[in-house]
Design a protein around this motif. Structure first.
Motif, PDB file in Angstrom:
ATOM      1  N   ASP A   3       0.820  -1.209   0.000  1.00  0.00           N
ATOM      2  CA  ASP A   3       0.000   0.000   0.000  1.00  0.00           C
ATOM      3  C   ASP A   3       0.856   1.264   0.000  1.00  0.00           C
ATOM      4  N   THR A   4       2.117   1.120   0.442  1.00  0.00           N
ATOM      5  CA  THR A   4       2.972   2.302   0.553  1.00  0.00           C
ATOM      6  C   THR A   4       3.724   2.539  -0.745  1.00  0.00           C
ATOM      7  N   VAL A   5       3.711   3.773  -1.181  1.00  0.00           N
ATOM      8  CA  VAL A   5       4.454   4.131  -2.394  1.00  0.00           C
ATOM      9  C   VAL A   5       5.384   5.304  -2.073  1.00  0.00           C
ATOM     10  N   TYR A   6       6.308   5.548  -2.976  1.00  0.00           N
ATOM     11  CA  TYR A   6       7.248   6.662  -2.815  1.00  0.00           C
ATOM     12  C   TYR A   6       6.890   7.738  -3.826  1.00  0.00           C
ATOM     13  N   LEU A   7       6.781   8.986  -3.359  1.00  0.00           N
ATOM     14  CA  LEU A   7       6.527  10.090  -4.279  1.00  0.00           C
ATOM     15  C   LEU A   7       7.320  11.312  -3.823  1.00  0.00           C
ATOM     16  N   ASN A   8       8.281  11.715  -4.641  1.00  0.00           N
ATOM     17  CA  ASN A   8       9.048  12.945  -4.391  1.00  0.00           C
ATOM     18  C   ASN A   8       9.556  13.076  -2.955  1.00  0.00           C
ATOM     19  N   GLY A   9      10.159  12.005  -2.454  1.00  0.00           N
ATOM     20  CA  GLY A   9      10.802  12.090  -1.136  1.00  0.00           C
ATOM     21  C   GLY A   9       9.941  11.587   0.015  1.00  0.00           C
ATOM     22  N   ASP A  10       8.660  11.339  -0.249  1.00  0.00           N
ATOM     23  CA  ASP A  10       7.777  10.874   0.835  1.00  0.00           C
ATOM     24  C   ASP A  10       7.314   9.443   0.588  1.00  0.00           C
ATOM     25  N   TYR A  11       7.068   8.750   1.701  1.00  0.00           N
ATOM     26  CA  TYR A  11       6.404   7.442   1.634  1.00  0.00           C
ATOM     27  C   TYR A  11       4.985   7.647   2.119  1.00  0.00           C
ATOM     28  N   LEU A  12       4.024   7.222   1.339  1.00  0.00           N
ATOM     29  CA  LEU A  12       2.639   7.470   1.720  1.00  0.00           C
ATOM     30  C   LEU A  12       1.731   6.397   1.130  1.00  0.00           C
ATOM     31  N   PRO A  13       0.520   6.256   1.674  1.00  0.00           N
ATOM     32  CA  PRO A  13      -0.401   5.259   1.117  1.00  0.00           C
ATOM     33  C   PRO A  13      -0.705   5.594  -0.346  1.00  0.00           C
ATOM     34  N   LEU A  14      -0.864   4.561  -1.144  1.00  0.00           N
ATOM     35  CA  LEU A  14      -1.124   4.748  -2.574  1.00  0.00           C
ATOM     36  C   LEU A  14      -2.259   5.747  -2.812  1.00  0.00           C
ATOM     37  N   ALA A  15      -3.324   5.606  -2.033  1.00  0.00           N
ATOM     38  CA  ALA A  15      -4.502   6.464  -2.241  1.00  0.00           C
ATOM     39  C   ALA A  15      -4.192   7.942  -2.006  1.00  0.00           C
ATOM     40  N   ASP A  16      -3.118   8.216  -1.243  1.00  0.00           N
ATOM     41  CA  ASP A  16      -2.776   9.616  -0.946  1.00  0.00           C
ATOM     42  C   ASP A  16      -1.705  10.163  -1.886  1.00  0.00           C
ATOM     43  N   ALA A  17      -1.203   9.335  -2.775  1.00  0.00           N
ATOM     44  CA  ALA A  17      -0.132   9.788  -3.681  1.00  0.00           C
ATOM     45  C   ALA A  17      -0.772  10.530  -4.848  1.00  0.00           C
ATOM     46  N   LYS A  18      -0.588  11.828  -4.878  1.00  0.00           N
ATOM     47  CA  LYS A  18      -1.270  12.657  -5.891  1.00  0.00           C
ATOM     48  C   LYS A  18      -0.257  13.554  -6.593  1.00  0.00           C
ATOM     49  N   ILE A  19      -0.456  13.743  -7.890  1.00  0.00           N
ATOM     50  CA  ILE A  19       0.352  14.727  -8.610  1.00  0.00           C
ATOM     51  C   ILE A  19      -0.593  15.669  -9.358  1.00  0.00           C
ATOM     52  N   SER A  20      -0.046  16.789  -9.793  1.00  0.00           N
ATOM     53  CA  SER A  20      -0.847  17.786 -10.493  1.00  0.00           C
ATOM     54  C   SER A  20      -1.242  17.290 -11.885  1.00  0.00           C
ATOM     55  N   VAL A  21      -2.412  17.699 -12.346  1.00  0.00           N
ATOM     56  CA  VAL A  21      -2.802  17.396 -13.738  1.00  0.00           C
ATOM     57  C   VAL A  21      -1.902  18.163 -14.717  1.00  0.00           C
ATOM     58  N   MET A  22      -1.142  19.141 -14.212  1.00  0.00           N
ATOM     59  CA  MET A  22      -0.212  19.877 -15.064  1.00  0.00           C
ATOM     60  C   MET A  22       1.152  19.173 -15.149  1.00  0.00           C
ATOM     61  N   ASP A  23       1.275  18.013 -14.509  1.00  0.00           N
ATOM     62  CA  ASP A  23       2.542  17.272 -14.613  1.00  0.00           C
ATOM     63  C   ASP A  23       2.749  16.874 -16.068  1.00  0.00           C
ATOM     64  N   ARG A  24       3.976  17.049 -16.553  1.00  0.00           N
ATOM     65  CA  ARG A  24       4.248  16.771 -17.967  1.00  0.00           C
ATOM     66  C   ARG A  24       4.140  15.284 -18.298  1.00  0.00           C
ATOM     67  N   GLY A  25       4.241  14.458 -17.270  1.00  0.00           N
ATOM     68  CA  GLY A  25       4.017  13.033 -17.501  1.00  0.00           C
ATOM     69  C   GLY A  25       2.574  12.794 -17.918  1.00  0.00           C
ATOM     70  N   PHE A  26       1.659  13.493 -17.271  1.00  0.00           N
ATOM     71  CA  PHE A  26       0.233  13.360 -17.579  1.00  0.00           C
ATOM     72  C   PHE A  26      -0.106  14.027 -18.912  1.00  0.00           C
ATOM     73  N   LEU A  27       0.387  15.225 -19.136  1.00  0.00           N
ATOM     74  CA  LEU A  27       0.005  15.992 -20.332  1.00  0.00           C
ATOM     75  C   LEU A  27       0.704  15.504 -21.602  1.00  0.00           C
TER      76      LEU A  27
END
Ligand code: PDD
Length: 279
Positions: A3-27
């Motif tokens: 359930d734990t994932v890594y995002l930009n230096g933090d470890y957090l539950p998958l459901a709480d791992a969020k990035i901006s819709v303006m992220d170039r990976g998404f766009l």
């Protein structure tokens, strides 16, 4: 999946791992990724995967310098250690306030990693069906880019035709699978296409080549005309998650006697033994 994932230096539950819709990976699909197996907590061919990652980053001009130890420190808390898993690592060019094709001026990459269980792929034992398709992808297939739309469409085409993989060809020659590398056995010789911009330099592929050499299996890297597949006594595809998988039916035609072939059996044994030796 843990359930734990890594995002930009933090470890957090998958459901709480969020990035901006303006992220170039998404766009734009502006990013690269790696899939690294970990058997019983031991990362498989770790250096090779990080070398390939660094090459992908260089190719897309994304500056991110991390040492092997730094990557290891990021991945270690995600691993369970008691089962076979893989790390999925994705790095994008990050968030920019405005959608613009050109690179943003200051770039802070988005780094995301998660760990999933490797479920044994049934086709490794039974063999699987595949189809051949024209390779419709771009000309930098050696980059492990997250923009995978062509791969997705090609794999789905195979699935729609009751196959488990698409074997791709460009200008009449086999390149690779939609998410795998390709090996064939013709006249007793194991052949795989040479690395080039037309295919991903697969880590599993490298291991198979090394095992062939050490075990005196006649093997070479050479171009393979798509028509030559009809003369192959064995066809295999290789990837980190599925490992080595024999193709027993290609475009509705049986390969060999329609069962996983003897050279596959041998290589699969060698591969499993090699994996065990590293655990
Ligand atoms: N894909 N070629 C392509 C296009 C791939 O996507 C993959 C693996 C391979 C095999 O590479 P390796 O042996 O290093 O896994 C070849 C991964 C597994 C994926 O996209 O999920």
């Amino acid at each position: 999946m843990s359930d734990t994932v890594y995002l930009n230096g933090d470890y957090l539950p998958l459901a709480d791992a969020k990035i901006s819709v303006m992220d170039r990976g998404f766009l734009f699909g502006d990013g690269v990724y790696e899939v690294i197996p970990a058997y019983q907590g031991r990362l498989f061919r770790f250096e090779d995967h990080i070398d390939r990652l660094n090459n992908s980053l260089l190719e897309i001009r994304l500056e991110l310098q991390k040492s092997l130890d730094e990557w290891l420190a990021i991945f270690q808390p995600l691993l369970d250690g008691s089962k076979d898993e893989y790390i999925y690592l994705q790095i994008t060019r990050g968030y920019a306030p405005k959608r613009d094709h050109g690179f943003p001026e200051s770039v802070l990459p988005t780094v995301f990693a998660m760990c999933s269980e490797i479920k044994p792929f049934a086709g490794r034992v039974t063999g699987m069906k595949a189809i051949t398709l024209q390779d419709t992808r771009w000309q930098k297939c050696h980059v492990k880019a997250t923009s995978l739309l062509a791969h997705v469409l090609l794999r789905q085409e195979a699935l729609d035709q009751d196959g488990a993989e698409a074997i791709l060809f460009r200008n009449g020659y086999v390149s690779e699978g939609a998410a795998s590398n390709v090996f064939v056995v013709i006249d007793g010789e194991l052949i795989t296409p040479p690395n080039s911009h037309e295919l991903l330099p697969g880590i599993t592929r490298d291991v198979v080549l090394e095992l062939a050499e050490v075990n005196q299996i006649v093997c070479r890297e050479d171009i393979i005309a798509v028509e030559a597949l009809q003369n192959a006594s064995e066809v295999w595809v290789t990837s980190s998650i599925r490992e080595i998988v024999p193709v027993i039916e290609l475009d509705g035609q049986v390969i060999g006697d329609g069962r996983p072939g003897p050279l596959f059996q041998k290589m699969d044994q060698l591969f499993q033994a090699y994996k065990q030796s590293l655990v």
